[in-house]
Design a protein around this motif. Sequence first.
Motif, short mmCIF file in Angstrom:
data_model
loop_
_atom_site.label_atom_id
_atom_site.label_comp_id
_atom_site.label_asym_id
_atom_site.label_seq_id
_atom_site.Cartn_x
_atom_site.Cartn_y
_atom_site.Cartn_z
N ARG A 1 45.06 10.76 4.79
CA ARG A 1 45.69 12.21 4.86
C ARG A 1 44.93 13.01 5.77
O ARG A 1 45.53 14.00 6.16
CB ARG A 1 45.94 12.54 3.30
N GLU B 1 42.99 12.76 8.27
CA GLU B 1 43.18 12.27 9.47
C GLU B 1 44.49 12.77 10.03
O GLU B 1 44.69 13.60 11.13
CB GLU B 1 42.94 10.72 9.83
N GLU B 2 45.38 12.39 9.11
CA GLU B 2 46.86 13.06 9.62
C GLU B 2 46.96 14.36 9.74
O GLU B 2 47.46 15.04 10.54
CB GLU B 2 47.82 12.35 8.46
N ARG C 1 45.54 15.72 12.95
CA ARG C 1 46.61 15.40 14.01
C ARG C 1 47.81 16.20 14.06
O ARG C 1 48.29 16.58 14.99
CB ARG C 1 46.93 13.83 13.95
N MET C 2 48.59 16.48 13.01
CA MET C 2 49.53 17.47 12.78
C MET C 2 48.97 18.79 13.34
O MET C 2 49.61 19.51 14.15
CB MET C 2 49.92 17.58 11.38
#
Length: 370
Positions: free
Chosen positions: A145, A147-148, A151-152
């Motif tokens: 989460r 990492e996500e 990136r978001m």
Amino acid sequence: MPHDPYKALYIHLPFCKHRCAYCDFATRAVDRDSPEIGEYIERLILDIRRKAKEGELSAIETVYLGGGTPSYIGSKHLSNLLYTLGVSMDLTPDVECSMEANPESITPELVRDIYALGVNRLSIGVQSFDDGLLKTLDRVHDGARAEEAVRMAQERFENVSVDLMCGIPGQTPEMFLESLRKAIDLGVTHVSVYPLTIEDHTPFRNMVDAGEIEDVNEEHEALMMAMAPNELTPAGFHRYEVASYAKEGYECRHNIAYWTGVPYLGLGTSAVTMTQNSARRMRVQDGEVVDDLDRRQMAAEDLMMKMRMCRGVSEDEVREAALLLPEVLEVYRGMVRDNLVERKGGRYMPTFGGWLLGNELYGRLYELAP
């Protein structure tokens, strides 16, 4: 008192989804749809409008939304707050506007909305990309989460910072390096590395006292702090403060303001305001004066705070301070002899050992004007 213009604005948002076991900040866990959040935002909006009418926001160069978890309160409340800021001050792209966020509450909608309303720097409280360590820390996100979320954020934000922690119970140097490498691979522009401190009156302190987890090992923390530049420097980061690394041009200007004696305005529960003129510096928190410094104490504090930064202080600054603090030159010579400070290129700069023995270094300067 008549005062120099505020150059930095801090806004405190004290709400979280969950209060972590190590946290001793002025925060509290509330439901996301709690009316308490809306009422708090309304009070902040009134405070911002009042300060704007008084002319106190006209010279602001940096804004920082901290907490708590500002991202937790959601797009509606943040949009109301940021819209008010935008119409109350000159919130141009030249103003650094930072917001803290936690991975679990970052969404594409939130990223889009806050970016459109003037936030241009996002600081994400990752702490570690290791799932086991995140459980130890009582965090509500996992490594994937985190990492996500990064990136978001990068879909809109060029300036993305992550916080990483060292000295977590059970953390090995290799685990710490893995998190550093992950941050580098993700392409963030700023990394803050914090040693874990186990504060009194926190669940972590109770767990240590009960023998459930080990107390902080300061040697392990120092080792990990020393490892960070070996990984970050070849990746294009430079250390500009004891715990902060940035790619060129991505240093946190708001934090630098705190360390260089710039007047700042704090709004919200527990936020501190620092007001000063040439003769006096005062800090006020929740209506109470918590610091009241004269010229000599201001000079000593400025030297002390600037020694948090890699560039330290210039010899000219020390000579100027000596007009108020005659012993200061001898104090700096003593710190050079003791390898707390090095003299280089016309400046006195902290050594890595000086940072590790920060209480000693800062204490010698603070004691110049008790």
